[in-house]
Design a protein around this motif. Structure first.
Motif, PDB file in Angstrom:
ATOM      1  N   ALA A  18       0.831  -1.206   0.000  1.00 49.58           N
ATOM      2  CA  ALA A  18       0.000   0.000   0.000  1.00 49.58           C
ATOM      3  C   ALA A  18       0.864   1.254   0.000  1.00 49.58           C
ATOM      4  N   ARG A  19       1.942   1.234   0.770  1.00 46.92           N
ATOM      5  CA  ARG A  19       2.837   2.393   0.803  1.00 46.92           C
ATOM      6  C   ARG A  19       3.448   2.653  -0.568  1.00 46.92           C
ATOM      7  N   LEU A  20       3.891   1.606  -1.238  1.00 44.43           N
ATOM      8  CA  LEU A  20       4.468   1.735  -2.575  1.00 44.43           C
ATOM      9  C   LEU A  20       3.440   2.310  -3.553  1.00 44.43           C
ATOM     10  N   ILE A  21       2.243   1.765  -3.526  1.00 48.56           N
ATOM     11  CA  ILE A  21       1.180   2.235  -4.421  1.00 48.56           C
ATOM     12  C   ILE A  21       0.877   3.708  -4.166  1.00 48.56           C
ATOM     13  N   LEU A  22       0.715   4.080  -2.900  1.00 50.56           N
ATOM     14  CA  LEU A  22       0.278   5.438  -2.589  1.00 50.56           C
ATOM     15  C   LEU A  22       1.374   6.481  -2.763  1.00 50.56           C
ATOM     16  N   VAL A  23       2.621   6.147  -2.490  1.00 55.73           N
ATOM     17  CA  VAL A  23       3.705   7.096  -2.770  1.00 55.73           C
ATOM     18  C   VAL A  23       3.813   7.304  -4.278  1.00 55.73           C
ATOM     19  N   GLY A  24       3.751   6.218  -5.042  1.00 55.77           N
ATOM     20  CA  GLY A  24       3.762   6.346  -6.501  1.00 55.77           C
ATOM     21  C   GLY A  24       2.593   7.165  -7.004  1.00 55.77           C
ATOM     22  N   PHE A  25       1.408   6.928  -6.436  1.00 58.63           N
ATOM     23  CA  PHE A  25       0.212   7.683  -6.825  1.00 58.63           C
ATOM     24  C   PHE A  25       0.386   9.170  -6.524  1.00 58.63           C
ATOM     25  N   ARG A  26       0.845   9.483  -5.314  1.00 61.72           N
ATOM     26  CA  ARG A  26       0.975  10.896  -4.918  1.00 61.72           C
ATOM     27  C   ARG A  26       2.009  11.626  -5.780  1.00 61.72           C
ATOM     28  N   ILE A  27       3.111  10.983  -6.123  1.00 59.11           N
ATOM     29  CA  ILE A  27       4.107  11.612  -7.001  1.00 59.11           C
ATOM     30  C   ILE A  27       3.507  11.842  -8.387  1.00 59.11           C
ATOM     31  N   ALA A  28       2.830  10.847  -8.922  1.00 58.91           N
ATOM     32  CA  ALA A  28       2.212  10.973 -10.247  1.00 58.91           C
ATOM     33  C   ALA A  28       1.127  12.052 -10.251  1.00 58.91           C
ATOM     34  N   ILE A  46       4.849   6.506 -16.457  1.00 59.21           N
ATOM     35  CA  ILE A  46       4.840   5.231 -17.187  1.00 59.21           C
ATOM     36  C   ILE A  46       5.187   4.075 -16.251  1.00 59.21           C
ATOM     37  N   ILE A  47       6.234   4.252 -15.463  1.00 59.17           N
ATOM     38  CA  ILE A  47       6.637   3.202 -14.520  1.00 59.17           C
ATOM     39  C   ILE A  47       5.547   2.944 -13.489  1.00 59.17           C
ATOM     40  N   TYR A  48       4.913   4.016 -12.999  1.00 57.43           N
ATOM     41  CA  TYR A  48       3.814   3.871 -12.035  1.00 57.43           C
ATOM     42  C   TYR A  48       2.723   2.967 -12.606  1.00 57.43           C
ATOM     43  N   ARG A  49       2.300   3.246 -13.821  1.00 57.89           N
ATOM     44  CA  ARG A  49       1.227   2.444 -14.427  1.00 57.89           C
ATOM     45  C   ARG A  49       1.647   0.998 -14.616  1.00 57.89           C
ATOM     46  N   LEU A  56       1.082  -5.185  -9.665  1.00 60.52           N
ATOM     47  CA  LEU A  56       0.403  -5.225  -8.374  1.00 60.52           C
ATOM     48  C   LEU A  56      -1.110  -5.402  -8.497  1.00 60.52           C
ATOM     49  N   GLY A  57      -1.660  -5.271  -9.689  1.00 62.68           N
ATOM     50  CA  GLY A  57      -3.089  -5.521  -9.902  1.00 62.68           C
ATOM     51  C   GLY A  57      -4.015  -4.474  -9.306  1.00 62.68           C
ATOM     52  N   VAL A  58      -3.566  -3.209  -9.299  1.00 64.12           N
ATOM     53  CA  VAL A  58      -4.370  -2.115  -8.745  1.00 64.12           C
ATOM     54  C   VAL A  58      -4.489  -1.020  -9.795  1.00 64.12           C
ATOM     55  N   GLU A  59      -5.710  -0.658 -10.143  1.00 64.94           N
ATOM     56  CA  GLU A  59      -5.927   0.461 -11.057  1.00 64.94           C
ATOM     57  C   GLU A  59      -6.337   1.668 -10.234  1.00 64.94           C
ATOM     58  N   LEU A  60      -5.373   2.530  -9.958  1.00 63.80           N
ATOM     59  CA  LEU A  60      -5.590   3.766  -9.211  1.00 63.80           C
ATOM     60  C   LEU A  60      -5.000   4.894 -10.047  1.00 63.80           C
ATOM     61  N   PRO A  61      -5.775   5.400 -11.020  1.00 65.46           N
ATOM     62  CA  PRO A  61      -5.248   6.406 -11.943  1.00 65.46           C
ATOM     63  C   PRO A  61      -4.792   7.667 -11.215  1.00 65.46           C
ATOM     64  N   TYR A  62      -3.694   8.232 -11.682  1.00 65.29           N
ATOM     65  CA  TYR A  62      -3.127   9.403 -11.027  1.00 65.29           C
ATOM     66  C   TYR A  62      -3.983  10.647 -11.186  1.00 65.29           C
ATOM     67  N   LYS A  63      -5.025  10.623 -12.003  1.00 64.16           N
ATOM     68  CA  LYS A  63      -5.942  11.761 -12.124  1.00 64.16           C
ATOM     69  C   LYS A  63      -7.007  11.760 -11.026  1.00 64.16           C
ATOM     70  N   THR A  64      -7.169  10.637 -10.344  1.00 62.65           N
ATOM     71  CA  THR A  64      -8.177  10.504  -9.302  1.00 62.65           C
ATOM     72  C   THR A  64      -7.885  11.483  -8.162  1.00 62.65           C
ATOM     73  N   ILE A  65      -8.928  12.093  -7.621  1.00 65.51           N
ATOM     74  CA  ILE A  65      -8.772  13.018  -6.501  1.00 65.51           C
ATOM     75  C   ILE A  65      -9.016  12.231  -5.212  1.00 65.51           C
ATOM     76  N   ILE A  66      -7.989  12.178  -4.363  1.00 66.08           N
ATOM     77  CA  ILE A  66      -8.062  11.397  -3.129  1.00 66.08           C
ATOM     78  C   ILE A  66      -7.536  12.244  -1.977  1.00 66.08           C
ATOM     79  N   GLY A  67      -8.327  12.328  -0.898  1.00 61.22           N
ATOM     80  CA  GLY A  67      -7.912  13.070   0.286  1.00 61.22           C
ATOM     81  C   GLY A  67      -6.852  12.341   1.078  1.00 61.22           C
ATOM     82  N   LYS A  68      -6.298  13.028   2.024  1.00 60.62           N
ATOM     83  CA  LYS A  68      -5.233  12.504   2.887  1.00 60.62           C
ATOM     84  C   LYS A  68      -5.748  11.306   3.698  1.00 60.62           C
TER      85      LYS A  68
END
Length: 166
Positions: A18-28, A46-49, A56-68
């Motif tokens: 989860a940490r890897l996914i979310l740090v990658g998401f926040r940077i993207a 590109i690497i994030y996707r 990792l089998g998770v589709e969490l597009p970097y355009k998504t708006i997600i709160g803290k």
């Protein structure tokens, strides 16, 4: 900037995936919000996707708006539409789909808006232009196709309010 990138870190203690996914998401997400970073971080996008979606089998597009404070438990088969808005301190579990629907005329609906402090169980589907209120618990296996009021617990297919909480 580092505070933004690591804003979900403490909420996912002991969960390296989860940490890897979310740090990658926040940077993207930061990269697409800032033109200069976007140009510099194109390889990261590109690497994030590739890593997050393919490996990792998770589709969490970097355009998504997600709160803290987003928590991801067992992030396998998690799919979130890029038009979705997720509030603060929410929890997502495995095999959850949050997305729009396609109308009979072929046009897509708007995506769900999820409030603050929402706990989404595993194998939940939230589809269409629905609004999930604040402080909601969604039981495992639920299918949400209508708005959910704040301070409630919902479950079932289709989901219905089974209890209101204070």
């Amino acid at each position: 900037m580092l505070k933004t990138v690591f804003q979900d870190w403490n909420y996912n203690k002991g969960n390296i995936k989860a940490r890897l996914i979310l740090v990658g998401f926040r940077i993207a997400h930061l990269a697409i919000k800032t033109r200069l970073l976007f140009i510099i971080l194109i390889p990261h996008l590109i690497i994030y996707r590739v890593i997050v979606e393919w490996f990792l089998g998770v589709e969490l597009p970097y355009k998504t708006i997600i709160g803290k404070g987003l928590k991801i438990y067992h992030g396998q088969a998690l799919v979130v539409n890029d038009g979705t808005i997720i509030g603060f301190n929410c929890t997502l579990r495995n095999s959850t789909t949050i997305g729009n629907k396609i109308y009979m005329d072929g046009n897509p609906s708007k995506s769900p808006v999820i409030g603050n402090n929402v706990d989404i169980g595993c194998n939940v589907s939230i589809i269409g232009p629905v609004v999930i209120g604040d402080n909601v618990i969604i039981g495992a296996g639920s299918v949400i196709v209508k708005n959910v009021p704040s301070n409630s617990i919902v479950a079932g297919n289709p989901a219905r309010v089974i209890k209101f909480v204070d």
